[in-house]
Scaffold this active site. Structure first.
Site, PDB file in Angstrom:
ATOM      1  N   HIS A  96      39.332  48.348  37.926  1.00 19.63           N
ATOM      2  CA  HIS A  96      38.205  47.504  37.516  1.00 19.63           C
ATOM      3  C   HIS A  96      38.701  46.308  36.698  1.00 19.63           C
ATOM      4  CE1 HIS A  96      33.894  46.925  36.227  1.00 19.63           C
ATOM      5  NE2 HIS A  96      34.528  46.306  35.246  1.00 19.63           N
ATOM      6  N   GLU A  97      39.535  46.591  35.723  1.00 21.39           N
ATOM      7  CA  GLU A  97      40.000  45.523  34.832  1.00 21.39           C
ATOM      8  C   GLU A  97      40.981  44.586  35.528  1.00 21.39           C
ATOM      9  OE1 GLU A  97      38.225  45.063  32.332  1.00 21.39           O
ATOM     10  OE2 GLU A  97      37.300  47.040  32.225  1.00 21.39           O
ATOM     11  N   HIS A 100      39.056  41.851  37.114  1.00 16.26           N
ATOM     12  CA  HIS A 100      38.727  40.781  36.153  1.00 16.26           C
ATOM     13  C   HIS A 100      39.947  39.876  35.926  1.00 16.26           C
ATOM     14  CE1 HIS A 100      34.820  42.336  35.289  1.00 16.26           C
ATOM     15  NE2 HIS A 100      35.247  43.399  34.626  1.00 16.26           N
TER      16      HIS A 100
END
EC number: 3.4.24.-
Length: 194
Positions: A96-97, A100
Protein backbone atom coordinates in the site's frame (compact mmCIF):
# COMPACT_ATOMS: atom_id res chain seq x y z
CA UNK A 1 11.65 11.20 13.84
CA UNK A 2 8.11 12.19 13.06
CA UNK A 3 5.37 10.24 14.84
CA UNK A 4 4.42 7.42 12.49
CA UNK A 5 0.77 7.94 13.34
CA UNK A 6 0.77 11.18 11.35
CA UNK A 7 2.51 10.53 8.04
CA UNK A 8 1.41 12.13 4.77
CA UNK A 9 -0.51 9.02 3.95
CA UNK A 10 -1.21 6.06 6.19
CA UNK A 11 -2.63 2.57 6.17
CA UNK A 12 -5.24 1.83 8.76
CA UNK A 13 -6.50 -1.37 10.29
CA UNK A 14 -9.44 -2.38 12.40
CA UNK A 15 -7.31 -2.70 15.51
CA UNK A 16 -8.58 -3.75 18.85
CA UNK A 17 -5.55 -2.70 20.81
CA UNK A 18 -1.83 -2.83 21.12
CA UNK A 19 -1.16 -6.40 20.01
CA UNK A 20 1.84 -6.30 17.71
CA UNK A 21 5.47 -7.28 17.41
CA UNK A 22 8.76 -5.84 18.57
CA UNK A 23 10.59 -3.51 16.20
CA UNK A 24 13.18 -6.24 15.57
CA UNK A 25 10.53 -8.84 14.70
CA UNK A 26 8.75 -6.38 12.44
CA UNK A 27 12.02 -5.41 10.73
CA UNK A 28 12.57 -9.11 9.95
CA UNK A 29 9.04 -9.28 8.53
CA UNK A 30 9.76 -6.21 6.39
CA UNK A 31 12.86 -7.95 5.02
CA UNK A 32 10.74 -10.99 4.18
CA UNK A 33 8.19 -8.74 2.44
CA UNK A 34 10.91 -7.74 -0.03
CA UNK A 35 10.61 -11.28 -1.47
CA UNK A 36 6.90 -10.74 -2.23
CA UNK A 37 6.54 -10.48 -6.05
CA UNK A 38 4.36 -7.35 -5.88
CA UNK A 39 6.75 -5.62 -3.47
CA UNK A 40 9.71 -6.53 -5.67
CA UNK A 41 7.90 -5.27 -8.77
CA UNK A 42 6.97 -1.93 -7.17
CA UNK A 43 10.50 -1.37 -5.90
CA UNK A 44 11.93 -2.15 -9.35
CA UNK A 45 9.46 0.26 -10.96
CA UNK A 46 10.46 3.03 -8.55
CA UNK A 47 14.13 2.49 -9.39
CA UNK A 48 13.30 2.51 -13.14
CA UNK A 49 11.44 5.79 -12.61
CA UNK A 50 14.54 7.32 -11.06
CA UNK A 51 13.56 7.07 -7.41
CA UNK A 52 16.14 5.35 -5.26
CA UNK A 53 14.81 2.94 -2.68
CA UNK A 54 17.60 2.71 -0.12
CA UNK A 55 18.17 0.22 2.67
CA UNK A 56 16.28 2.36 5.21
CA UNK A 57 13.37 3.28 2.95
CA UNK A 58 11.04 0.93 4.85
CA UNK A 59 11.44 0.81 8.62
CA UNK A 60 9.65 -0.58 11.64
CA UNK A 61 8.55 1.89 14.31
CA UNK A 62 6.30 2.00 17.35
CA UNK A 63 3.20 4.07 16.55
CA UNK A 64 0.99 6.02 18.95
CA UNK A 65 -2.25 5.72 16.99
CA UNK A 66 -4.03 2.69 15.58
CA UNK A 67 -2.51 2.78 12.10
CA UNK A 68 -0.60 0.06 10.30
CA UNK A 69 1.93 2.31 8.66
CA UNK A 70 2.48 5.32 6.49
CA UNK A 71 4.49 7.03 3.80
CA UNK A 72 6.15 10.38 4.38
CA UNK A 73 7.75 12.36 1.58
CA UNK A 74 11.51 12.41 1.95
CA UNK A 75 11.50 9.88 4.78
CA UNK A 76 10.04 6.73 3.27
CA UNK A 77 7.71 4.11 4.68
CA UNK A 78 7.03 3.34 8.31
CA UNK A 79 5.49 0.05 9.42
CA UNK A 80 3.88 0.10 12.86
CA UNK A 81 5.32 -2.91 14.65
CA UNK A 82 3.03 -2.59 17.64
CA UNK A 83 -0.12 -3.02 15.53
CA UNK A 84 0.90 -5.86 13.20
CA UNK A 85 1.20 -9.53 14.05
CA UNK A 86 1.49 -11.59 10.86
CA UNK A 87 3.52 -11.48 7.67
CA UNK A 88 0.50 -10.87 5.44
CA UNK A 89 -0.31 -7.65 7.34
CA UNK A 90 3.25 -6.37 6.90
CA UNK A 91 3.23 -7.29 3.19
CA UNK A 92 -0.06 -5.45 2.75
CA UNK A 93 1.18 -2.29 4.44
CA UNK A 94 4.43 -2.28 2.45
CA UNK A 95 2.54 -2.72 -0.85
CA UNK A 96 0.00 0.00 0.00
CA UNK A 97 2.68 2.48 1.02
CA UNK A 98 4.93 1.64 -1.95
CA UNK A 99 2.06 2.66 -4.22
CA UNK A 100 2.01 6.08 -2.50
CA UNK A 101 5.79 6.31 -2.90
CA UNK A 102 5.50 5.32 -6.57
CA UNK A 103 2.80 7.97 -7.11
CA UNK A 104 5.04 10.64 -5.66
CA UNK A 105 7.99 9.41 -7.71
CA UNK A 106 5.93 9.41 -10.90
CA UNK A 107 4.06 12.68 -10.36
CA UNK A 108 6.99 14.74 -9.03
CA UNK A 109 4.51 17.46 -8.02
CA UNK A 110 2.19 15.41 -5.81
CA UNK A 111 0.97 17.73 -3.06
CA UNK A 112 -0.30 15.87 0.03
CA UNK A 113 -2.04 19.06 1.22
CA UNK A 114 -4.19 18.98 -1.94
CA UNK A 115 -7.22 16.82 -1.15
CA UNK A 116 -7.60 15.66 -4.75
CA UNK A 117 -3.95 14.56 -4.96
CA UNK A 118 -4.18 12.74 -1.63
CA UNK A 119 -7.51 11.14 -2.58
CA UNK A 120 -6.14 9.95 -5.91
CA UNK A 121 -3.15 8.23 -4.32
CA UNK A 122 -5.41 6.62 -1.69
CA UNK A 123 -7.82 5.38 -4.39
CA UNK A 124 -4.92 3.86 -6.31
CA UNK A 125 -3.33 2.34 -3.21
CA UNK A 126 -6.64 0.85 -2.08
CA UNK A 127 -7.40 -0.57 -5.52
CA UNK A 128 -3.93 -1.82 -6.47
CA UNK A 129 -2.75 -3.16 -3.11
CA UNK A 130 -5.62 -5.56 -2.54
CA UNK A 131 -6.65 -3.78 0.67
CA UNK A 132 -10.26 -4.31 -0.28
CA UNK A 133 -10.26 -7.87 -1.53
CA UNK A 134 -13.35 -9.76 -0.39
CA UNK A 135 -11.38 -11.91 2.09
CA UNK A 136 -9.95 -8.85 3.86
CA UNK A 137 -13.34 -7.16 4.03
CA UNK A 138 -14.91 -10.31 5.45
CA UNK A 139 -12.25 -10.41 8.18
CA UNK A 140 -13.05 -6.76 8.99
CA UNK A 141 -16.71 -7.66 9.39
CA UNK A 142 -17.96 -6.06 6.18
CA UNK A 143 -20.12 -8.54 4.31
CA UNK A 144 -21.41 -7.51 0.92
CA UNK A 145 -21.41 -9.62 -2.21
CA UNK A 146 -21.71 -6.93 -4.88
CA UNK A 147 -19.77 -3.72 -5.12
CA UNK A 148 -17.77 -4.37 -1.96
CA UNK A 149 -14.41 -3.36 -3.43
CA UNK A 150 -15.33 0.15 -4.56
CA UNK A 151 -17.37 0.76 -1.41
CA UNK A 152 -14.40 -0.38 0.71
CA UNK A 153 -11.96 1.83 -1.18
CA UNK A 154 -14.22 4.86 -0.77
CA UNK A 155 -14.64 4.19 2.96
CA UNK A 156 -10.89 3.83 3.44
CA UNK A 157 -10.05 6.89 1.31
CA UNK A 158 -12.34 9.06 3.41
CA UNK A 159 -10.89 7.61 6.61
CA UNK A 160 -7.37 8.46 5.44
CA UNK A 161 -8.34 11.95 4.30
CA UNK A 162 -9.87 12.62 7.73
CA UNK A 163 -6.31 12.55 9.01
CA UNK A 164 -5.25 15.27 6.58
CA UNK A 165 -5.61 18.66 8.31
CA UNK A 166 -6.04 20.34 4.92
CA UNK A 167 -9.14 18.32 4.00
CA UNK A 168 -12.50 18.93 5.63
CA UNK A 169 -15.08 16.13 5.49
CA UNK A 170 -16.89 17.86 2.62
CA UNK A 171 -13.68 18.70 0.73
CA UNK A 172 -12.47 15.10 1.12
CA UNK A 173 -15.70 13.64 -0.26
CA UNK A 174 -15.83 16.16 -3.13
CA UNK A 175 -12.18 15.51 -4.02
CA UNK A 176 -12.63 11.75 -3.97
CA UNK A 177 -15.68 11.91 -6.22
CA UNK A 178 -13.98 14.33 -8.62
CA UNK A 179 -10.94 12.10 -9.20
CA UNK A 180 -12.54 8.67 -8.73
CA UNK A 181 -12.83 7.46 -12.35
CA UNK A 182 -9.41 8.67 -13.45
CA UNK A 183 -7.57 7.39 -10.39
CA UNK A 184 -9.44 4.10 -10.02
CA UNK A 185 -8.70 3.24 -13.65
CA UNK A 186 -5.02 4.29 -13.43
CA UNK A 187 -3.25 1.00 -12.73
CA UNK A 188 0.35 2.08 -13.40
CA UNK A 189 2.87 0.53 -12.96
CA UNK A 190 0.70 -2.58 -13.39
CA UNK A 191 -1.00 -3.48 -16.67
CA UNK A 192 -4.18 -4.11 -14.67
CA UNK A 193 -5.10 -4.23 -10.99
CA UNK A 194 -3.33 -7.21 -9.38
Amino acid sequence: MEDAASPNSGSDLNLGGNRGRSIEECQDMIQRSFRNPIVKFLMEQMEKSGCRVGDNFVKAVVCTGPVAGGYTKGRGITVCSNYLTIQDEVNQVVIHELIHAYDECRAKNLDWTNCAHHACSEIRAGHLSGDCHFKRELLRGFIKLRGHEQECIKRRVLKSLRGNPYCSEVAAKDAMEAVWDTCYNDTKPFDRAP
